[in-house]
Design an enzyme around this catalytic site. Structure first.
Site, short mmCIF file in Angstrom:
data_model
loop_
_atom_site.label_atom_id
_atom_site.label_comp_id
_atom_site.label_asym_id
_atom_site.label_seq_id
_atom_site.Cartn_x
_atom_site.Cartn_y
_atom_site.Cartn_z
N HIS A 1 -29.65 17.86 -21.94
CA HIS A 1 -31.14 18.11 -21.69
C HIS A 1 -31.66 18.88 -20.36
O HIS A 1 -30.87 19.05 -19.42
CB HIS A 1 -31.84 16.70 -21.87
N GLY A 2 -32.91 19.37 -20.55
CA GLY A 2 -33.23 19.90 -18.94
C GLY A 2 -33.22 21.53 -18.95
O GLY A 2 -32.70 21.84 -19.96
N ASP B 1 -30.34 6.11 -30.43
CA ASP B 1 -29.52 6.66 -29.63
C ASP B 1 -28.75 5.84 -29.06
O ASP B 1 -29.04 5.25 -28.08
CB ASP B 1 -30.31 7.70 -28.87
N GLU C 1 -26.61 9.17 -33.13
CA GLU C 1 -25.63 10.22 -32.20
C GLU C 1 -24.09 9.68 -32.16
O GLU C 1 -23.89 8.63 -31.69
CB GLU C 1 -26.49 10.26 -31.14
N SER D 1 -32.89 23.96 -25.75
CA SER D 1 -33.84 25.10 -25.02
C SER D 1 -33.05 26.16 -24.52
O SER D 1 -31.96 25.97 -23.84
CB SER D 1 -34.77 24.61 -23.72
N SER E 1 -37.92 21.43 -23.02
CA SER E 1 -37.99 22.12 -21.92
C SER E 1 -38.61 23.47 -21.75
O SER E 1 -39.55 23.75 -20.91
CB SER E 1 -36.58 22.34 -21.25
N ASP F 1 -37.78 10.24 -30.82
CA ASP F 1 -36.74 10.99 -30.13
C ASP F 1 -36.13 10.02 -29.34
O ASP F 1 -36.94 9.65 -28.27
CB ASP F 1 -37.57 12.13 -29.25
N HIS F 2 -34.67 9.91 -29.44
CA HIS F 2 -33.96 9.04 -28.39
C HIS F 2 -34.55 7.36 -28.41
O HIS F 2 -34.70 7.02 -27.48
CB HIS F 2 -34.02 9.66 -26.98
O1 LIG Z 1 -33.14 17.41 -26.92
C1 LIG Z 1 -34.06 17.57 -26.54
C2 LIG Z 1 -35.34 16.42 -26.88
O2 LIG Z 1 -34.46 15.19 -27.51
C3 LIG Z 1 -34.81 18.48 -25.86
O3 LIG Z 1 -33.82 19.20 -25.40
P1 LIG Z 1 -34.31 20.50 -24.24
O4 LIG Z 1 -34.40 19.74 -22.78
O5 LIG Z 1 -33.09 21.59 -23.95
O6 LIG Z 1 -35.42 21.11 -24.61
O1 LIG Z 2 -34.66 14.42 -24.57
C1 LIG Z 2 -35.31 14.40 -23.80
C2 LIG Z 2 -36.74 14.94 -24.03
O2 LIG Z 2 -36.91 16.06 -23.50
C3 LIG Z 2 -37.87 14.03 -23.96
O3 LIG Z 2 -37.94 13.85 -22.53
P1 LIG Z 2 -38.82 12.70 -21.99
O4 LIG Z 2 -37.86 11.51 -22.22
O5 LIG Z 2 -39.19 13.04 -20.47
O6 LIG Z 2 -40.17 12.45 -22.68
ZN LIG Z 3 -32.47 15.00 -26.75
ZN LIG Z 4 -28.06 10.64 -26.39
#
Ligand SMILES: O=C(CO)COP(=O)(O)O
Ligand SMILES: O=C[C@H](O)COP(=O)(O)O
Ligand SMILES: [Zn+2]
Ligand SMILES: [Zn+2]
EC number: 4.1.2.13
Length: 312
Positions: free
Chosen positions: A180-181, A104, A134, A216, A259, A82-83
């Site tokens: 996010h969040g 990303d 992205e 989320s 989240s 992820d990212h």
């Molecule tokens: O996009 C996310 C992880 O890449 C998570 O998004 P949320 O913070 O909405 O759960």
């Molecule tokens: O996109 C972000 C995800 O919720 C992952 O969060 P994190 O980088 O704190 O693990």
């Molecule tokens: Zn994300």
């Molecule tokens: Zn991004």
């Protein structure tokens, strides 16, 4: 069944009008809660690991936890970065057994985003791994003025064809108003995703899998429980589930949720401690926390994503 890529999953999801849940994993209880729900519901699954998760839990531990979930569930599971923020991080995950990576580079200028994404795609495809890229930056509460004033953070639909054809990426994360969040919209405002932007993207990329980050829904039962048992999360608001359902029926094939896992776990543990102040065995409070994750994920799979009984 070994770990799989998202290729087949996305094809079926696109044609079937549903989405696959991509859930972030950081420890054993989170992996177990998610995968037990998916197993019972025969749902295909993406487990994703962020740079922060890798720093917290270590690549090998996460890899082995996910491999254990593959053995225990027999499900098609994709392990995704992820990212990813650099070629080197993506390469390290590809070399280390992930079946999908996200690069990303959306905060970089368009040409640079293309350049770095293309480099990751070439390496990944040589190793049988798929790539999510992205375009656009996710809105945040602090960005709201800027977004509505200039419309600059949403994905520009006129850029997507050139981006996908030049990079060769396998799926595309777009910005249509999610973030996010746990604080996605200003209290008192009506949360609304830009489905017009999504429609424009889909028109230009027919049949191509789209990804939604920041998805989320921030269930208010968890926020209320957290606030009731000593927490302080005023004004936490997520994406309404009916809008996620609408997205899942469209070209959106992957919906990212992290989240809500954190909220389920934290609310349950706060409640447990308030009601059992003398307990100190981590198994006592992690067991209901894992169960809360399982129930939340089962709800997403059946009532939001629509991917139950789509694994085989
Ligand atoms: O996009 C996310 C992880 O890449 C998570 O998004 P949320 O913070 O909405 O759960
Ligand atoms: O996109 C972000 C995800 O919720 C992952 O969060 P994190 O980088 O704190 O693990
Ligand atoms: Zn994300
Ligand atoms: Zn991004």
């Amino acid at each position: 069944m070994p770990l799989v890529t998202t290729t087949e999953m996305f094809k079926k999801a696109y044609n079937g009008g549903y989405a696959i849940g991509a859930f972030n994993v950081n420890n054993m209880e989170i992996v177990q809660g998610i995968t037990e729900a998916a197993k019972e519901l025969e749902a295909p699954l993406i487990l994703q690991v962020s740079k922060g998760a890798r720093a917290y839990a270590n690549h090998t531990y996460l890899m082995k936890l996910v491999e254990a979930a593959v053995i225990e569930t027999g499900l098609p599971i994709c392990l995704h970065l992820d990212h990813g923020d650099s070629f080197e991080l993506c390469k390290s995950c590809i070399d280390g057994g992930f079946t999908s990576v996200m690069i990303d580079a959306s905060s970089k200028p368009f040409a640079e985003n293309i350049e770095i994404t293309k480099k990751v795609v070439e390496y990944a495809h040589d190793h049988g791994v798929v790539v999510e890229a992205e375009l656009g930056t996710l809105a945040g509460i602090e960005d709201e003025v800027q977004v509505s004033a200039e419309d600059s953070s949403y994905t520009h639909p006129e850029e997507v064809e050139e981006f996908v054809s030049k990079t060769g990426c396998d799926s595309l994360a777009i910005a249509i108003g999610t973030s996010h969040g746990a604080y996605k919209f200003k209290p008192g405002t009506k949360p609304q995703l830009r489905f017009d932007v999504l429609d424009e993207v889909v028109k230009r990329l027919p049949g191509f899998p789209i990804v939604l980050h920041g998805s989320s829904s921030v269930p208010q039962e968890f926020v209320e429980k957290i606030n009731k048992f000593g927490g302080n999360m005023p004004g936490a608001i997520g994406v309404p589930e009916d809008q996620l359902r609408q997205a899942a029926r469209s070209a959106v094939c992957k919906i990212n949720i992290d989240s809500d896992l954190r909220l389920a776990m934290t609310a349950t543990i706060r409640e447990y401690f308030a009601e059992h102040p003398g307990d100190f065995d981590p198994r006592q409070y992690l067991k209901p926390a894992r169960q809360a994750i399982k129930e939340m994920v089962a709800h997403k799979i059946v009532d939001v994503l629509g991917c139950d009984h789509k694994a085989f």
